[in-house]
Write a protein that holds these residues in place. Structure first.
Motif, PDB file in Angstrom:
ATOM      1  N   ASN A   1     -23.343 -27.294   2.725  1.00 59.27           N
ATOM      2  CA  ASN A   1     -23.961 -27.076   1.423  1.00 59.27           C
ATOM      3  C   ASN A   1     -24.148 -25.571   1.204  1.00 59.27           C
ATOM      4  N   GLN A   2     -24.816 -25.225   0.128  1.00 60.90           N
ATOM      5  CA  GLN A   2     -24.980 -23.806  -0.205  1.00 60.90           C
ATOM      6  C   GLN A   2     -25.756 -23.062   0.884  1.00 60.90           C
ATOM      7  N   LYS A   3     -26.726 -23.733   1.477  1.00 56.53           N
ATOM      8  CA  LYS A   3     -27.536 -23.103   2.521  1.00 56.53           C
ATOM      9  C   LYS A   3     -26.696 -22.806   3.762  1.00 56.53           C
ATOM     10  N   SER A   4     -25.867 -23.765   4.186  1.00 49.60           N
ATOM     11  CA  SER A   4     -25.051 -23.560   5.383  1.00 49.60           C
ATOM     12  C   SER A   4     -23.955 -22.526   5.138  1.00 49.60           C
ATOM     13  N   VAL A   5     -23.409 -22.518   3.909  1.00 50.41           N
ATOM     14  CA  VAL A   5     -22.387 -21.509   3.570  1.00 50.41           C
ATOM     15  C   VAL A   5     -23.007 -20.109   3.618  1.00 50.41           C
ATOM     16  N   LEU A   6     -24.234 -19.972   3.101  1.00 52.45           N
ATOM     17  CA  LEU A   6     -24.923 -18.687   3.118  1.00 52.45           C
ATOM     18  C   LEU A   6     -25.179 -18.233   4.555  1.00 52.45           C
ATOM     19  N   ARG A   7     -25.530 -19.187   5.419  1.00 55.91           N
ATOM     20  CA  ARG A   7     -25.759 -18.870   6.832  1.00 55.91           C
ATOM     21  C   ARG A   7     -24.464 -18.361   7.479  1.00 55.91           C
ATOM     22  N   LEU A   8     -23.340 -19.030   7.174  1.00 57.83           N
ATOM     23  CA  LEU A   8     -22.046 -18.608   7.715  1.00 57.83           C
ATOM     24  C   LEU A   8     -21.669 -17.217   7.189  1.00 57.83           C
ATOM     25  N   GLN A   9     -21.933 -16.984   5.917  1.00 59.83           N
ATOM     26  CA  GLN A   9     -21.637 -15.677   5.331  1.00 59.83           C
ATOM     27  C   GLN A   9     -22.456 -14.572   6.001  1.00 59.83           C
ATOM     28  N   ASN A  10     -23.699 -14.882   6.345  1.00 61.41           N
ATOM     29  CA  ASN A  10     -24.544 -13.900   7.030  1.00 61.41           C
ATOM     30  C   ASN A  10     -23.981 -13.560   8.408  1.00 61.41           C
ATOM     31  N   HIS A  11     -23.507 -14.591   9.129  1.00 61.43           N
ATOM     32  CA  HIS A  11     -22.908 -14.348  10.450  1.00 61.43           C
ATOM     33  C   HIS A  11     -21.669 -13.461  10.323  1.00 61.43           C
ATOM     34  N   VAL A  12     -20.819 -13.777   9.340  1.00 60.30           N
ATOM     35  CA  VAL A  12     -19.600 -12.989   9.129  1.00 60.30           C
ATOM     36  C   VAL A  12     -19.964 -11.559   8.731  1.00 60.30           C
ATOM     37  N   GLY A  13     -21.004 -11.412   7.899  1.00 56.64           N
ATOM     38  CA  GLY A  13     -21.436 -10.081   7.478  1.00 56.64           C
ATOM     39  C   GLY A  13     -21.901  -9.235   8.651  1.00 56.64           C
ATOM     40  N   ARG A  14     -22.641  -9.851   9.578  1.00 57.48           N
ATOM     41  CA  ARG A  14     -23.109  -9.118  10.759  1.00 57.48           C
ATOM     42  C   ARG A  14     -21.950  -8.712  11.651  1.00 57.48           C
ATOM     43  N   LEU A  15     -21.001  -9.610  11.794  1.00 58.33           N
ATOM     44  CA  LEU A  15     -19.813  -9.312  12.600  1.00 58.33           C
ATOM     45  C   LEU A  15     -19.020  -8.170  11.960  1.00 58.33           C
ATOM     46  N   LYS A  16     -18.889  -8.215  10.641  1.00 53.71           N
ATOM     47  CA  LYS A  16     -18.180  -7.163   9.917  1.00 53.71           C
ATOM     48  C   LYS A  16     -18.887  -5.815  10.084  1.00 53.71           C
ATOM     49  N   ASN A  17     -20.213  -5.818   9.995  1.00 56.56           N
ATOM     50  CA  ASN A  17     -20.977  -4.578  10.153  1.00 56.56           C
ATOM     51  C   ASN A  17     -20.785  -3.983  11.540  1.00 56.56           C
ATOM     52  N   LEU A  18     -20.794  -4.850  12.546  1.00 58.59           N
ATOM     53  CA  LEU A  18     -20.598  -4.388  13.923  1.00 58.59           C
ATOM     54  C   LEU A  18     -19.221  -3.755  14.091  1.00 58.59           C
ATOM     55  N   ILE A  19     -18.196  -4.417  13.573  1.00 58.55           N
ATOM     56  CA  ILE A  19     -16.827  -3.900  13.687  1.00 58.55           C
ATOM     57  C   ILE A  19     -16.691  -2.575  12.933  1.00 58.55           C
ATOM     58  N   ASN A  20     -17.281  -2.496  11.740  1.00 56.53           N
ATOM     59  CA  ASN A  20     -17.227  -1.245  10.975  1.00 56.53           C
ATOM     60  C   ASN A  20     -17.930  -0.103  11.700  1.00 56.53           C
ATOM     61  N   ASP A  21     -19.095  -0.416  12.294  1.00 53.20           N
ATOM     62  CA  ASP A  21     -19.832   0.614  13.033  1.00 53.20           C
ATOM     63  C   ASP A  21     -19.046   1.080  14.252  1.00 53.20           C
ATOM     64  N   LEU A  22     -18.422   0.132  14.955  1.00 48.55           N
ATOM     65  CA  LEU A  22     -17.598   0.488  16.108  1.00 48.55           C
ATOM     66  C   LEU A  22     -16.449   1.396  15.693  1.00 48.55           C
TER      67      LEU A  22
END
Length: 279
Positions: free
Chosen positions: A78-99
């Motif tokens: 649902n919208q809540k679980s999709v938002l949770r997945l998007q947050n995980h992907v966003g954190r992973l993206k931030n880590l990769i960008n910082d690296l």
């Protein structure tokens, strides 16, 4: 010659024991010191790779677990679980960008477009951009500017300096306890400071609690170091931002330092050499 071959083959523990005061003895001593340095660098590189692997593995594992839970019907899509997945992907993206940015900075490949600029314009822009976040989190956010600092000229990169100030202000917002009933506080100061050799533009960011233990302050710019690991992951911190900030400051011949704040939190101090005062 044999010792050099051993160093070339990665045998950094090998030593040359020679007595005397001639150049050959001095050379053997330098070669032994080189072996020690190479060994330390090798160990640091191995630890860095291991730490990166661990940091990448954690968000990927969480993302995989959530996807499997949805696939098995344990969690609804649902919208809540999709938002949770998007947050995980966003954190992973931030880590990769910082690296990526940190690796560019370490290799000297991080681009800088330096020119003479009014530092006040950069500081004020950063202050304005963070207003909404502070309001949303009920943080009392203030900017105090010393007289005549609006004419200070430095030699720097506008975008990199803006990135520096925004990163530090975002850290202050993330790690300042605040609520409607108990507002936090962040104070931004722009002052000047003279030494025997230079005059510096000094930008200071102070925040209210929680603070950082004094013995941990020297470690804040260590890569992947977090004062509170679980809290940093919850807020999306990669543990790399302050390392990159340090590199940006040093690329501007400046100094980055940390100390306890009387507000109960942390003082971050950035000192950048002044070129002149704009007339």
């Amino acid at each position: 010659v044999d010792h050099v071959k051993l160093l070339s083959g990665g045998k950094y523990d090998s030593k040359i024991d020679m007595d005397g005061n001639d150049e050959l003895t001095a050379l053997s001593s330098h070669l032994s010191d080189l072996g020690t340095t190479l060994k330390e660098n090798s160990n640091l590189r191995k630890q860095w790779v291991a730490d990166i692997s661990h940091e990448l593995r954690t968000p990927v594992a969480i993302l995989q677990a959530d996807l499997e839970a949805i696939e098995d019907g344990v969690r609804d899509l649902n919208q809540k679980s999709v938002l949770r997945l998007q947050n995980h992907v966003g954190r992973l993206k931030n880590l990769i960008n910082d690296l990526y940015e940190l690796s560019l900075s370490d290799s000297g490949s991080l681009s800088y477009n330096k020119q003479t600029l009014l530092l006040n314009n950069v500081v004020d822009e950063a202050f304005q951009l963070m207003k909404e976040k502070c309001t949303d989190k009920y943080i009392d956010y203030q900017y105090h500017q010393e007289k005549d600092t609006d004419s200070i000229v430095v030699f720097g990169d506008h975008q990199r300096l803006l990135q520096l100030f925004l990163n530090l202000l975002e850290n202050a917002v993330k790690y300042t306890d605040s609520s409607l009933a108990s507002p936090g506080k962040i104070l931004l100061y722009f002052e000047t400071e003279k030494t025997t050799k230079n005059q510096y533009a000094v930008i200071t960011i102070q925040d209210s609690s929680p603070g950082v233990l004094p013995e941990l302050l020297p470690r804040l710019t260590e890569r992947l170091f977090r004062v509170d690991f679980s809290r940093s992951r919850d807020t999306g911190g990669s543990g790399l931002g302050l390392s990159l900030c340090k590199n940006i400051v040093e690329a501007h011949q400046g100094i980055l330092s940390f100390s306890p704040s009387s507000l109960g939190g942390l003082i971050v101090k950035i000192s950048i050499p002044i070129i002149s005062h704009h007339q």
